[in-house]
Design a protein around this motif. Structure first.
Motif, mmCIF file in Angstrom:
data_model
loop_
_atom_site.group_PDB
_atom_site.id
_atom_site.type_symbol
_atom_site.label_atom_id
_atom_site.label_comp_id
_atom_site.label_asym_id
_atom_site.label_seq_id
_atom_site.Cartn_x
_atom_site.Cartn_y
_atom_site.Cartn_z
ATOM 1 N N TRP A 7 0.847 -1.187 0.000
ATOM 2 C CA TRP A 7 0.000 0.000 0.000
ATOM 3 C C TRP A 7 0.883 1.238 0.000
ATOM 4 N N TYR A 8 0.407 2.300 -0.641
ATOM 5 C CA TYR A 8 1.101 3.578 -0.670
ATOM 6 C C TYR A 8 0.244 4.562 0.116
ATOM 7 N N HIS A 9 0.832 5.189 1.118
ATOM 8 C CA HIS A 9 0.104 6.092 2.001
ATOM 9 C C HIS A 9 0.549 7.539 1.766
ATOM 10 N N VAL A 10 -0.421 8.434 1.768
ATOM 11 C CA VAL A 10 -0.153 9.871 1.683
ATOM 12 C C VAL A 10 -0.803 10.520 2.901
ATOM 13 N N LYS A 11 -0.017 11.294 3.629
ATOM 14 C CA LYS A 11 -0.532 11.988 4.808
ATOM 15 C C LYS A 11 -0.163 13.456 4.698
ATOM 16 N N ILE A 12 -1.144 14.321 4.900
ATOM 17 C CA ILE A 12 -0.915 15.759 4.878
ATOM 18 C C ILE A 12 -1.266 16.309 6.250
ATOM 19 N N LEU A 29 -0.582 2.347 -8.362
ATOM 20 C CA LEU A 29 0.297 3.486 -8.600
ATOM 21 C C LEU A 29 1.376 3.137 -9.626
ATOM 22 N N ARG A 30 1.891 1.914 -9.547
ATOM 23 C CA ARG A 30 2.889 1.470 -10.528
ATOM 24 C C ARG A 30 2.260 1.344 -11.912
ATOM 25 N N ARG A 31 1.058 0.775 -11.985
ATOM 26 C CA ARG A 31 0.371 0.646 -13.282
ATOM 27 C C ARG A 31 0.067 2.015 -13.889
ATOM 28 N N ALA A 32 -0.116 3.033 -13.047
ATOM 29 C CA ALA A 32 -0.376 4.398 -13.515
ATOM 30 C C ALA A 32 0.922 5.121 -13.853
ATOM 31 N N ASN A 33 2.057 4.413 -13.715
ATOM 32 C CA ASN A 33 3.375 5.004 -13.958
ATOM 33 C C ASN A 33 3.583 6.229 -13.055
ATOM 34 N N PHE A 34 3.077 6.133 -11.843
ATOM 35 C CA PHE A 34 3.172 7.175 -10.809
ATOM 36 C C PHE A 34 2.542 8.497 -11.244
ATOM 37 N N LYS A 35 1.555 8.428 -12.125
ATOM 38 C CA LYS A 35 0.744 9.604 -12.468
ATOM 39 C C LYS A 35 -0.487 9.533 -11.578
ATOM 40 N N GLU A 37 -3.704 11.891 -9.221
ATOM 41 C CA GLU A 37 -4.524 13.093 -9.037
ATOM 42 C C GLU A 37 -4.848 13.224 -7.566
ATOM 43 N N TRP A 38 -4.664 14.413 -7.044
ATOM 44 C CA TRP A 38 -4.981 14.706 -5.645
ATOM 45 C C TRP A 38 -6.137 15.698 -5.619
ATOM 46 N N THR A 39 -7.113 15.425 -4.790
ATOM 47 C CA THR A 39 -8.218 16.349 -4.597
ATOM 48 C C THR A 39 -8.312 16.661 -3.105
ATOM 49 N N LEU A 40 -8.179 17.925 -2.775
ATOM 50 C CA LEU A 40 -8.282 18.371 -1.387
ATOM 51 C C LEU A 40 -9.595 19.109 -1.201
ATOM 52 N N LEU A 41 -10.291 18.785 -0.138
ATOM 53 C CA LEU A 41 -11.518 19.492 0.199
ATOM 54 C C LEU A 41 -11.224 20.382 1.396
ATOM 55 N N LEU A 42 -11.405 21.674 1.205
ATOM 56 C CA LEU A 42 -11.156 22.659 2.253
ATOM 57 C C LEU A 42 -12.494 23.179 2.766
ATOM 58 N N PRO A 43 -12.572 23.538 4.046
ATOM 59 C CA PRO A 43 -13.838 24.057 4.570
ATOM 60 C C PRO A 43 -14.165 25.419 3.962
ATOM 61 N N ARG A 44 -15.421 25.677 3.823
ATOM 62 C CA ARG A 44 -15.863 26.976 3.324
ATOM 63 C C ARG A 44 -15.649 27.999 4.422
ATOM 64 N N VAL A 45 -15.045 29.109 4.073
ATOM 65 C CA VAL A 45 -14.782 30.172 5.036
ATOM 66 C C VAL A 45 -15.799 31.274 4.797
ATOM 67 N N THR A 46 -16.576 31.551 5.819
ATOM 68 C CA THR A 46 -17.580 32.620 5.722
ATOM 69 C C THR A 46 -17.373 33.584 6.876
ATOM 70 N N SER A 67 -10.831 16.786 3.661
ATOM 71 C CA SER A 67 -10.609 15.433 3.160
ATOM 72 C C SER A 67 -9.600 15.450 2.017
ATOM 73 N N LEU A 68 -9.107 14.257 1.708
ATOM 74 C CA LEU A 68 -8.130 14.065 0.643
ATOM 75 C C LEU A 68 -8.553 12.864 -0.176
ATOM 76 N N ALA A 69 -8.610 13.034 -1.478
ATOM 77 C CA ALA A 69 -8.844 11.917 -2.399
ATOM 78 C C ALA A 69 -7.583 11.760 -3.240
ATOM 79 N N TYR A 70 -7.064 10.561 -3.288
ATOM 80 C CA TYR A 70 -5.819 10.287 -4.006
ATOM 81 C C TYR A 70 -6.111 9.184 -5.008
ATOM 82 N N THR A 71 -5.961 9.494 -6.306
ATOM 83 C CA THR A 71 -6.350 8.570 -7.354
ATOM 84 C C THR A 71 -5.212 8.339 -8.338
#
Length: 90
Positions: A7-12, A29-35, A37-46, A67-71
């Motif tokens: 498993w490959y872990h990413v922690k921010i 990740l190897r099959r993707a040739n280490f390409k 996509e990271w998606t970060l969800l930030l809270p809405r600031v009001t 949250s973090l989505a790593y694809t």
């Protein structure tokens, strides 16, 4: 092989001691040739109707990553598995 079951872990980490973590199969990740996509969800600031100095204090204490989505971006042409026979290993 380790790539099949690893498993490959990413922690921010944030400045406030919070963190988000995502895990993907190392083989993907190897099959993707280490390409990837990271998606970060930030809270809405009001802002509220309180005083501006109080708002800034509250906003600073609430900012962080929700949250973090790593694809891995696996191509349709990628090898079907992580077996070494599909990769040119010298």
């Amino acid at each position: 092989a380790m790539m099949e079951f690893g498993w490959y872990h990413v922690k921010i980490d944030t400045l406030h001691g919070d963190y988000v973590m995502a895990t993907v199969p190392a083989c993907s990740l190897r099959r993707a040739n280490f390409k990837d996509e990271w998606t970060l969800l930030l809270p809405r600031v009001t802002s509220s109707s309180s005083s501006s100095s109080n708002n800034n204090k509250n906003l600073d204490s609430e900012l962080g990553i929700t949250s973090l989505a790593y694809t891995p971006l696996i191509s349709a042409l990628a090898p079907p598995s992580c077996d070494d026979e599909y990769y040119d290993i010298a």
